[in-house]
Design an enzyme around this catalytic site. Structure first.
Site, PDB file in Angstrom:
ATOM      1  N   GLU A 197       0.815  -1.212   0.000  1.00 47.38           N
ATOM      2  CA  GLU A 197       0.000   0.000   0.000  1.00 47.38           C
ATOM      3  C   GLU A 197       0.851   1.265   0.000  1.00 47.38           C
ATOM      4  O   GLU A 197       0.513   2.257  -0.655  1.00 47.38           O
ATOM      5  CB  GLU A 197      -0.964  -0.006   1.198  1.00 47.38           C
ATOM      6  CG  GLU A 197      -1.961  -1.166   1.197  1.00 47.38           C
ATOM      7  CD  GLU A 197      -2.837  -1.212  -0.050  1.00 47.38           C
ATOM      8  OE1 GLU A 197      -3.005  -0.164  -0.709  1.00 47.38           O
ATOM      9  OE2 GLU A 197      -3.349  -2.291  -0.375  1.00 47.38           O
ATOM     10  N   HIS A 200       1.874   2.018  -3.445  1.00 49.67           N
ATOM     11  CA  HIS A 200       0.862   2.769  -4.194  1.00 49.67           C
ATOM     12  C   HIS A 200       0.989   4.272  -3.930  1.00 49.67           C
ATOM     13  O   HIS A 200       0.839   5.088  -4.839  1.00 49.67           O
ATOM     14  CB  HIS A 200      -0.541   2.312  -3.805  1.00 49.67           C
ATOM     15  CG  HIS A 200      -0.962   1.018  -4.432  1.00 49.67           C
ATOM     16  ND1 HIS A 200      -0.670   0.685  -5.735  1.00 49.67           N
ATOM     17  CD2 HIS A 200      -1.669  -0.039  -3.923  1.00 49.67           C
ATOM     18  CE1 HIS A 200      -1.180  -0.507  -6.013  1.00 49.67           C
ATOM     19  NE2 HIS A 200      -1.783  -0.967  -4.938  1.00 49.67           N
ATOM     20  N   HIS A 206      -0.516  -1.555  -9.767  1.00 47.58           N
ATOM     21  CA  HIS A 206      -0.421  -3.012  -9.665  1.00 47.58           C
ATOM     22  C   HIS A 206       0.478  -3.576 -10.760  1.00 47.58           C
ATOM     23  O   HIS A 206       0.366  -3.181 -11.927  1.00 47.58           O
ATOM     24  CB  HIS A 206      -1.808  -3.651  -9.747  1.00 47.58           C
ATOM     25  CG  HIS A 206      -2.593  -3.480  -8.490  1.00 47.58           C
ATOM     26  ND1 HIS A 206      -3.858  -2.936  -8.463  1.00 47.58           N
ATOM     27  CD2 HIS A 206      -2.289  -3.765  -7.202  1.00 47.58           C
ATOM     28  CE1 HIS A 206      -4.299  -2.906  -7.215  1.00 47.58           C
ATOM     29  NE2 HIS A 206      -3.369  -3.396  -6.434  1.00 47.58           N
ATOM     30  N   CYS A 207       1.353  -4.468 -10.381  1.00 48.67           N
ATOM     31  CA  CYS A 207       2.326  -5.041 -11.318  1.00 48.67           C
ATOM     32  C   CYS A 207       1.706  -6.198 -12.091  1.00 48.67           C
ATOM     33  O   CYS A 207       1.055  -7.070 -11.511  1.00 48.67           O
ATOM     34  CB  CYS A 207       3.556  -5.527 -10.560  1.00 48.67           C
ATOM     35  SG  CYS A 207       4.829  -6.232 -11.641  1.00 48.67           S
ATOM     36  N   CYS A 212       5.620 -10.316  -8.028  1.00 50.53           N
ATOM     37  CA  CYS A 212       6.057  -9.049  -7.428  1.00 50.53           C
ATOM     38  C   CYS A 212       5.167  -8.681  -6.245  1.00 50.53           C
ATOM     39  O   CYS A 212       3.980  -9.025  -6.207  1.00 50.53           O
ATOM     40  CB  CYS A 212       5.987  -7.951  -8.498  1.00 50.53           C
ATOM     41  SG  CYS A 212       6.450  -6.294  -7.956  1.00 50.53           S
ATOM     42  N   CYS A 231       9.719  -6.820  -8.216  1.00 45.90           N
ATOM     43  CA  CYS A 231      10.367  -7.256  -9.449  1.00 45.90           C
ATOM     44  C   CYS A 231      11.295  -6.124  -9.916  1.00 45.90           C
ATOM     45  O   CYS A 231      11.212  -4.997  -9.418  1.00 45.90           O
ATOM     46  CB  CYS A 231       9.319  -7.578 -10.516  1.00 45.90           C
ATOM     47  SG  CYS A 231       8.548  -6.118 -11.273  1.00 45.90           S
ATOM     48  N   CYS A 234       9.467  -2.759 -10.921  1.00 47.41           N
ATOM     49  CA  CYS A 234       8.949  -1.988  -9.790  1.00 47.41           C
ATOM     50  C   CYS A 234      10.068  -1.513  -8.873  1.00 47.41           C
ATOM     51  O   CYS A 234       9.960  -0.449  -8.255  1.00 47.41           O
ATOM     52  CB  CYS A 234       7.924  -2.818  -9.018  1.00 47.41           C
ATOM     53  SG  CYS A 234       6.390  -3.119  -9.954  1.00 47.41           S
TER      54      CYS A 234
END
Length: 302
Positions: A197, A200, A206-207, A212, A231, A234
């Site tokens: 969170e 975000h 969202h990946c 991830c 990952c 990200c």
């Protein structure tokens, strides 16, 4: 079971971009960091696996959304980034709500996140929520009550027949309320939720590229399959947003796992909320993740 597969070129573009400015930015990274991040699109990669889908209720199937590559992340005009004046993340143990957090948000806070072991019900018509957040205000609250292994086997009943107004410092209403046992599984699940969170809030969507931490999850089983690590795509986004050396970051994570992880005293679940209790840090469930971090460090430091 389905596997989400992307071509080598697709993953490479998602990570590095075709924008000359962003390519140049990537090439200025430390050689070891690039070696680790490049694992994202290497066929022989054994550190970052593909996303697997196990049922129609999994997030990607039930919540279709466009993937976010690094260039889209970097160019997002609504993305918030830390500044010298707002660079702290506050985690506040409370039983209150977002409006309270917004009022109490320190001036130097990039975000403030409330955590609680009390089950959350935003309104009477809802069953429950794991959490709520306002990304524009940089505040959120999350409950870890249902991450306890015995939550669903416990039985509680009763209703509040009359609204009672009490002091904001009076927590007596929660006396004898369900408190989950502090286990390494609960800690692992809580870390995943909290860091997902906060990711975000840093602008990471969202990946959909590789397995991830930033994958969406629709249910606890799917959340448990989601790894605690980011990952490479990200990871580059977070590095861009925050600014860190990957070696320093991974070494700090290993130290966090190792610190106070052995011979921790037991803690009774029957204690008053006025007691100042030093909880143990059970990290048995983090063993596999620690081994993964050490393998990543070996790639970066090669």
């Amino acid at each position: 079971m389905q596997t989400v597969q992307h071509s080598e070129q697709t993953l490479k573009t998602a990570l590095i971009s075709k924008n000359p400015t962003l390519v140049s930015q990537y090439e200025k990274l430390d050689a070891g960091e690039r070696r680790l991040l490049n694992k994202a699109f290497k066929p022989d990669n054994d550190l970052f696996g593909p996303i697997t889908l196990h049922s129609e209720s999994d997030w990607i199937i039930s919540h279709p959304e466009a993937p976010q590559d690094f260039e889209e992340f970097f160019s997002d005009p609504s993305r918030k980034a830390p500044s010298p004046e707002k660079r702290s993340i506050y985690i506040q143990c409370i039983g209150h709500i977002l409006r309270f957090l917004k009022r109490k948000k320190p001036r130097d806070a990039f975000c403030i996140v409330g955590i609680t072991m009390i089950d959350l019900y935003p309104r009477d018509s809802w069953n429950f929520v794991f959490g709520q957040a306002s990304l524009t205000d940089g505040v959120g609250i999350f409950s870890f009550a249902r991450y306890g292994s015995d939550f669903y086997s416990s039985h509680y009943e009763g209703k509040v027949n009359k609204l009672q107004r009490v002091s904001s410092s009076d927590y007596s209403i929660f006396d004898n309320y369900y408190i989950p046992e502090v286990t390494s599984i609960l800690l692992l699940r809580s870390c995943k939720t909290l860091t997902h969170e906060i990711g975000h809030i840093f602008g990471l969507r969202h990946c959909q590229w590789l397995a991830c931490l930033m994958q969406g999850s629709n249910h606890l089983e799917e959340a448990d399959r989601r790894p605690l690590n980011l990952c490479p795509i990200c990871l580059r986004k977070l590095q861009c947003a925050v600014g860190f050396n990957i070696i320093d970051r991974y070494q700090a994570l290993v130290r966090w796992i190792d610190d106070e992880s052995a011979d921790s005293p037991g803690v009774s679940r029957e204690h008053s909320r006025e007691d100042h209790v030093t909880l143990p840090k059970p990290v048995e469930a983090f063993k596999e993740w620690k081994e993964w971090i050490i393998r990543c460090l070996a790639v970066v430091q090669k």
